[in-house]
Enzyme design. Structure first.
Site, mmCIF file in Angstrom:
data_model
loop_
_atom_site.group_PDB
_atom_site.id
_atom_site.type_symbol
_atom_site.label_atom_id
_atom_site.label_comp_id
_atom_site.label_asym_id
_atom_site.label_seq_id
_atom_site.Cartn_x
_atom_site.Cartn_y
_atom_site.Cartn_z
ATOM 1 N N LYS A 1 52.092 23.673 89.059
ATOM 2 C CA LYS A 1 52.939 24.477 88.147
ATOM 3 C C LYS A 1 54.389 24.595 88.635
ATOM 4 O O LYS A 1 55.134 23.628 88.593
ATOM 5 C CB LYS A 1 52.276 25.834 87.903
ATOM 6 C CG LYS A 1 50.872 25.676 87.243
ATOM 7 C CD LYS A 1 50.194 27.000 87.010
ATOM 8 C CE LYS A 1 48.744 26.830 86.655
ATOM 9 N NZ LYS A 1 48.491 26.431 85.266
ATOM 10 N N ASP B 1 44.115 28.946 96.650
ATOM 11 C CA ASP B 1 44.582 28.187 95.493
ATOM 12 C C ASP B 1 45.762 28.954 94.892
ATOM 13 O O ASP B 1 45.578 29.910 94.139
ATOM 14 C CB ASP B 1 43.448 28.047 94.479
ATOM 15 C CG ASP B 1 43.917 27.373 93.208
ATOM 16 O OD1 ASP B 1 43.066 27.065 92.349
ATOM 17 O OD2 ASP B 1 45.139 27.159 93.037
ATOM 18 N N TYR C 1 39.257 29.440 88.756
ATOM 19 C CA TYR C 1 39.367 28.063 88.279
ATOM 20 C C TYR C 1 40.281 27.297 89.220
ATOM 21 O O TYR C 1 41.376 27.758 89.542
ATOM 22 C CB TYR C 1 39.940 28.062 86.859
ATOM 23 C CG TYR C 1 40.156 26.676 86.269
ATOM 24 C CD1 TYR C 1 41.443 26.197 86.009
ATOM 25 C CD2 TYR C 1 39.079 25.847 85.973
ATOM 26 C CE1 TYR C 1 41.648 24.943 85.465
ATOM 27 C CE2 TYR C 1 39.281 24.581 85.423
ATOM 28 C CZ TYR C 1 40.569 24.134 85.171
ATOM 29 O OH TYR C 1 40.768 22.879 84.638
HETATM 30 P P1 KE4 Z 1 46.007 21.559 86.690
HETATM 31 O O1 KE4 Z 1 45.119 20.414 87.130
HETATM 32 O O2 KE4 Z 1 45.714 22.016 85.280
HETATM 33 O O3 KE4 Z 1 47.496 21.265 86.935
HETATM 34 O O4 KE4 Z 1 45.752 22.807 87.650
HETATM 35 C C1 KE4 Z 1 44.426 23.296 87.742
HETATM 36 C C2 KE4 Z 1 44.472 24.728 88.240
HETATM 37 C C3 KE4 Z 1 44.143 24.989 89.555
HETATM 38 N N1 KE4 Z 1 44.177 26.258 90.039
HETATM 39 C C4 KE4 Z 1 44.533 27.298 89.254
HETATM 40 C C5 KE4 Z 1 44.574 28.679 89.845
HETATM 41 C C6 KE4 Z 1 44.882 27.087 87.896
HETATM 42 O O5 KE4 Z 1 45.243 28.143 87.130
HETATM 43 C C7 KE4 Z 1 44.866 25.782 87.368
HETATM 44 C C8 KE4 Z 1 45.229 25.475 85.922
HETATM 45 N N2 KE4 Z 1 45.432 26.622 85.098
HETATM 46 C C9 KE4 Z 1 45.135 26.469 83.682
HETATM 47 C C10 KE4 Z 1 45.384 27.807 82.992
HETATM 48 N N3 KE4 Z 1 44.446 28.756 83.386
HETATM 49 C C11 KE4 Z 1 45.981 25.377 83.075
HETATM 50 C C12 KE4 Z 1 45.927 25.369 81.575
HETATM 51 C C13 KE4 Z 1 45.045 24.280 81.067
HETATM 52 O O6 KE4 Z 1 43.942 24.090 81.628
HETATM 53 O O7 KE4 Z 1 45.480 23.639 80.097
#
Ligand code: KE4
Length: 426
Positions: A267, A239, A144
């Site tokens: 994060k 990523d 993701y």
């Molecule tokens: P954000 O746009 O949510 O800040 O980051 C996206 C993203 C990109 N790359 C990786 C490896 C990620 O894990 C994420 C976001 N992670 C999720 C949890 N698996 C955030 C939680 C959510 O979607 O509320």
């Protein structure tokens, strides 16, 4: 545990916010039941609106690696807020955080701040396309990279291997430029590269995957990707939104000893406030506006308030780099304790762990990609999740997530967590 007030707040939230949440995973759809609402948090603990206390294993999905309301970060934010939060005009603190981050991360000369991991990954792909003049990207099933259209793609039908949208609103026009491969399957990637010779701008990957649960690349796979990209003139995009400043000072590039071409962060780099970033060698970043033609922008990008949280957090991580080892040791202790209980109770399980990322899968076979991760027994997972919640342990509400340990968790908390697993499976 009783959850009356959370339940009432959830009913209220659903009147004004789709699903009552501002990010779908929070709605507990994957585990059933209703989400709890948090009133406050401190250190390793969450306190919900019904005054239940939980040991927290999501740390806001990674950012709060030093624990909640960590004094040095709080003080930095409070002091900075008194001087104004955002100007849309350059400030010194952006350079301070940029210099620190570039100093901690191998193989990058420059960094651009944005406001989320999605924005970081989306911008990095545009930069890769702009640099190479090629359109296609390869991503991996189960990885993701945020909710940008190019990433909401699932394996295409038939042999064409074109992606197809996995969300309404994503067009076929977008999907055709995203190719899907399977994690840990180097041969499959090579096939895709050969079937699309000269058309692939980038391969984007979570170097340690965290969105299928925690999945670790084999040396052969991750080194093979690096070699393939070098040979074919494809940019390798790491990523590191989850792994950056969590696995090591230099993230997964350091932990795996692999050089990516563009690295994305989120994060931890924001210390709990909204910050994403992408970084690369100077010759790649030279293509980015305003130096180069690849456009990318953001009203609040690099705002001093968020920078102050990120700077406080990275400063502490840089000074106390033993924290990464200590987090890894705590995660190993948790892993071994839970494995012992599940084995004793005769529960089929796989536990994947890397640094302070760990995931538990209720299945027999090793979990090495999305397909094997999907074989986990979801009924067992749901009972496990809610049983642990009732015993004061907050775990990620989905079998396809990883735990994120934070520095404030003590060995006593870990022992309590292991004891809770025992009670749940009794
Ligand atoms: P954000 O746009 O949510 O800040 O980051 C996206 C993203 C990109 N790359 C990786 C490896 C990620 O894990 C994420 C976001 N992670 C999720 C949890 N698996 C955030 C939680 C959510 O979607 O509320």
């Amino acid at each position: 545990m009783q959850y009356q007030r959370s339940s009432a707040l959830f009913a209220e939230a659903k009147k004004y916010i789709p699903g009552g949440v501002n990010s779908p995973v929070r709605a507990f759809k994957a585990v059933g039941g209703e989400p709890i609402f948090i009133k406050e948090a401190k250190g390793a603990y969450l306190y919900d609106v019904d005054d239940n206390r939980y040991i927290d294993y999501i740390a806001s999905w990674g950012p709060l690696i030093l624990g909640h309301a960590h004094e040095p970060v709080l003080n930095a934010v409070i002091e900075k807020a008194k001087k104004g939060t955002s100007f849309g005009i350059p400030t010194e603190i952006e350079t301070e955080l940029a210099q620190l981050a570039v100093g901690m991360v191998p193989n990058v000369d420059k960094i651009r701040f944005v406001n989320s991991g999605t924005e970081a990954c989306m911008s990095a792909v545009r930069l890769a396309r702009g640099c190479t003049g090629k359109d296609k990207i390869i991503k991996f099933a189960g990885c993701y990279h945020g909710h940008s259209d190019s990433f909401l793609i699932q394996a295409g039908s038939g042999a064409v291997t074109f992606g197809s949208p996995n969300s309404p609103g994503v067009t076929q026009g977008t999907a055709k430029d995203t190719l899907l491969a399977n994690y840990n399957d180097l041969a499959g990637v090579k096939e895709l590269v050969n079937a699309n010779k000269g058309e692939i701008a980038a391969i984007i990957i979570e170097p340690i995957a965290g969105n299928m649960g925690c999945i670790i690349p084999t040396d052969k796979f991750i080194n093979g990707l690096r070699e393939l990209c070098t040979q074919e003139g494809i940019l390798l995009l790491f990523d590191e939104v989850m792994t950056g400043f969590r696995l090591a000072k230099g993230g997964a590039q350091e932990a795996l000893n692999i050089d990516a071409d563009i690295v994305m962060f989120g994060k931890v780099i924001g210390g709990g406030l909204p910050v994403g970033a992408f970084a690369a060698r100077a010759e790649i970043m030279a293509h980015l506006a305003p130096d180069g033609p690849v456009y990318q922008a953001g009203t609040l990008s690099g705002n001093p308030l968020a920078m102050s949280a990120g700077l406080a957090m990275l400063t502490e991580l840089n000074a106390r780099s033993e924290i990464f080892t200590s987090l890894s040791e705590k995660t190993e202790f948790l892993h071994k304790g839970i494995a012992e209980v599940l084995t004793e109770k005769g529960v089929a399980h796989q536990i994947n762990r890397f640094g302070s990322m760990v995931s538990i899968h209720f299945c027999e076979a090793p979990v090495i990609d999305f397909e094997t991760a999907a074989k986990g027994n979801n009924d067992t997972f749901k009972k496990y999740f809610h049983g642990m919640l009732d015993h004061g342990v907050y775990l990620p509400p989905s079998a396809f997530e990883s735990y994120f340990l934070n520095d404030a968790i003590s060995y006593a908390d870990l022992a309590k967590t292991i004891e809770a697993v025992r009670k749940v499976f009794e």
